[in-house]
Design a protein around this motif. Sequence first.
Motif, short mmCIF file in Angstrom:
data_model
loop_
_atom_site.label_atom_id
_atom_site.label_comp_id
_atom_site.label_asym_id
_atom_site.label_seq_id
_atom_site.Cartn_x
_atom_site.Cartn_y
_atom_site.Cartn_z
N ALA A 46 0.68 -1.26 0.03
CA ALA A 46 -0.09 0.02 0.03
C ALA A 46 0.84 1.25 0.06
CB ALA A 46 -0.95 0.02 1.44
N GLU A 47 0.31 2.47 -0.79
CA GLU A 47 1.14 3.69 -0.49
C GLU A 47 0.90 4.06 1.05
OE1 GLU A 47 -0.22 4.99 -5.13
OE2 GLU A 47 -0.69 6.25 -3.19
N MET A 48 1.97 4.84 1.20
CA MET A 48 2.25 5.43 2.84
C MET A 48 2.39 6.80 2.61
SD MET A 48 4.97 4.61 5.58
CE MET A 48 6.12 5.64 4.79
N GLY A 49 1.26 7.46 3.22
CA GLY A 49 1.27 9.04 3.45
C GLY A 49 2.16 9.15 4.61
N GLU A 50 2.41 10.35 4.98
CA GLU A 50 3.45 10.99 5.93
C GLU A 50 2.70 10.49 7.26
OE1 GLU A 50 5.55 15.14 7.36
OE2 GLU A 50 4.17 15.08 5.61
N GLY A 51 3.72 9.87 8.08
CA GLY A 51 3.25 9.57 9.42
C GLY A 51 2.49 8.03 9.40
N GLU A 52 2.32 7.50 8.41
CA GLU A 52 1.43 6.42 8.25
C GLU A 52 2.30 5.23 8.32
OE1 GLU A 52 -2.64 8.12 6.12
OE2 GLU A 52 -1.24 6.88 5.08
N MET A 53 1.89 3.95 8.54
CA MET A 53 2.74 2.72 8.57
C MET A 53 1.86 1.93 7.41
SD MET A 53 3.47 1.54 12.42
CE MET A 53 1.95 1.21 12.93
N LEU A 54 2.74 1.37 6.80
CA LEU A 54 2.29 0.25 5.60
C LEU A 54 1.42 -0.86 6.57
CD1 LEU A 54 5.26 0.00 3.29
CD2 LEU A 54 2.89 1.37 2.94
N ARG A 55 0.24 -1.16 5.84
CA ARG A 55 -0.49 -2.45 6.14
C ARG A 55 -0.46 -3.35 5.05
NH1 ARG A 55 -2.68 -1.74 10.92
NH2 ARG A 55 -2.79 0.38 11.88
N TYR A 56 -0.26 -4.67 5.27
CA TYR A 56 0.00 -5.44 4.17
C TYR A 56 -1.46 -6.62 3.93
CZ TYR A 56 4.48 -3.73 4.67
OH TYR A 56 5.20 -2.93 4.83
N GLU A 57 -1.87 -6.45 2.86
CA GLU A 57 -3.04 -7.44 2.61
C GLU A 57 -2.81 -8.77 1.91
OE1 GLU A 57 -5.85 -6.25 3.70
OE2 GLU A 57 -5.15 -4.38 4.20
N GLU A 58 -1.56 -8.90 1.37
CA GLU A 58 -1.19 -10.23 0.70
C GLU A 58 -1.07 -11.16 1.97
OE1 GLU A 58 1.76 -11.01 -2.75
OE2 GLU A 58 1.53 -8.88 -2.39
N THR A 59 -1.25 -12.43 1.82
CA THR A 59 -0.84 -13.27 2.89
C THR A 59 -0.54 -14.58 2.04
OG1 THR A 59 -3.34 -14.29 2.57
CG2 THR A 59 -2.82 -12.55 4.50
N GLU A 60 0.21 -15.46 2.95
CA GLU A 60 0.85 -16.74 2.16
C GLU A 60 -0.64 -17.49 2.01
OE1 GLU A 60 4.39 -19.80 3.43
OE2 GLU A 60 3.14 -18.54 5.06
N ASP A 61 -0.08 -18.23 0.83
CA ASP A 61 -1.22 -19.15 0.28
C ASP A 61 -1.06 -20.47 1.17
OD1 ASP A 61 -2.85 -21.07 -0.96
OD2 ASP A 61 -1.49 -20.94 -2.65
N ASP A 62 -2.50 -20.84 1.85
CA ASP A 62 -2.62 -21.58 2.85
C ASP A 62 -2.26 -23.07 2.16
OD1 ASP A 62 -3.79 -20.06 4.76
OD2 ASP A 62 -5.78 -20.39 3.95
N ASN A 63 -2.17 -23.19 1.06
CA ASN A 63 -2.06 -24.42 0.23
C ASN A 63 -0.31 -24.53 -0.13
OD1 ASN A 63 -4.37 -25.71 0.60
ND2 ASN A 63 -5.18 -24.47 -1.21
N VAL A 64 0.41 -24.37 0.82
CA VAL A 64 1.96 -24.15 0.47
C VAL A 64 2.46 -25.40 0.01
CG1 VAL A 64 4.34 -23.76 1.25
CG2 VAL A 64 2.49 -22.03 1.95
N SER A 65 3.29 -25.66 -1.10
CA SER A 65 3.71 -26.97 -1.66
C SER A 65 5.08 -27.08 -1.18
CB SER A 65 3.71 -26.73 -2.99
OG SER A 65 4.46 -27.82 -3.61
N PRO A 66 5.25 -28.25 -0.72
CA PRO A 66 6.76 -28.60 -0.24
C PRO A 66 8.00 -28.32 -1.33
CG PRO A 66 5.17 -30.57 -0.30
CD PRO A 66 4.67 -29.54 -0.87
N THR A 67 7.57 -27.99 -2.60
CA THR A 67 8.39 -27.37 -3.73
C THR A 67 8.67 -25.97 -3.58
OG1 THR A 67 6.79 -27.64 -5.33
CG2 THR A 67 8.07 -29.66 -4.81
N ASP A 68 7.80 -25.16 -2.77
CA ASP A 68 7.93 -23.76 -2.79
C ASP A 68 9.13 -23.52 -2.22
OD1 ASP A 68 5.67 -23.38 -4.11
OD2 ASP A 68 4.31 -23.16 -2.38
N LEU A 69 9.80 -22.37 -2.45
CA LEU A 69 10.99 -21.87 -2.00
C LEU A 69 10.97 -21.61 -0.50
CD1 LEU A 69 13.67 -21.21 -2.62
CD2 LEU A 69 13.23 -19.05 -3.10
#
Length: 307
Positions: A4-27
């Motif tokens: 997200a864009e950050m305005g002055e004095g604001e903290m970033l918030r992250y909406e992306e989350t890790e896929d619940d179905n992580v594969s054993p071959t994922d890095l």
Amino acid sequence: MESAEMGEGEMLRYEETEDDNVSPTDLSELLKEGTKESHDRAENTQFVKDFLKGRIKEELFKLATVALYFTYSALEEEMDRNEDNPVFAPLYFPLELHRKEALIKDLQYFYGEDWKEKIQCSEATQQYVDRIHHVGQNEPELLVAHAYTRYMGDLSGGQVLKKVAQRALKLPSTEEGIQFYVFGNISNAQQFKQLYRARMNALDLDKNTKERIVEEANRAFRFNMQVFDELDKIGKSLAEAHDGGLPVHDGKGDLRKCPYYADKLAGNAGPSCPYQGTVALAKQPLVQLMLATCVVVLAGAAAWYMM
């Protein structure tokens, strides 16, 4: 970049989350499993165990901060170099992660404004720095291994070390001296780590490259352990010097300038620092009387003590 864009004095918030179905071959999973043993060994080095128990002196903490400064200066220089390289670009979060400026604040707190003149890169740290530069300039696809090892650790166990250091060293509640551990532009460390892992897993990498990244991450752990061992040796020398009545190094300048410390760090069996013998002799009444008349000798010893 999808943060997200950050305005002055604001903290970033992250909406992306890790896929619940992580594969054993994922890095992220390959790194987690492939570095588990190295991670355990690093946590069980004497330096880290003492640190976690609050057994760390300010002079040693200062030297550890110096090592971090040189390490992150190299890492972030190479990350900047590869910010547009597709093998690393998705993991480029300078605003959120970069630690160099925070470390400069810590060094200014401990050493003063002329901190640059009072520090130097240790042998173990230099080897780590050289490897980071080699990777960034010749094998940038491996840079993720060093970024993962350092930053994910800083956002996890590093936060425990922050509290321990603040308490053990009686540092200000305003967090001077431990700015390295303060990630002011990350509102939720857990969510950010999930985002970072998701970005790693989305990198277009073949099996061989993933294996090389895991191997490089283990190498990064070894470099860190070498730095820890180096600090542990210095810590023991400081303790021995303190127990023997010698002046304790204050973390300023080059520790190896004292011939006693240099001898200890080199593992030599030669004579110890001559002033250790002087201190022992000074406890003898007759010698104390003789010393009282030797103003020149005392002045010389005092000058050495104040270095």
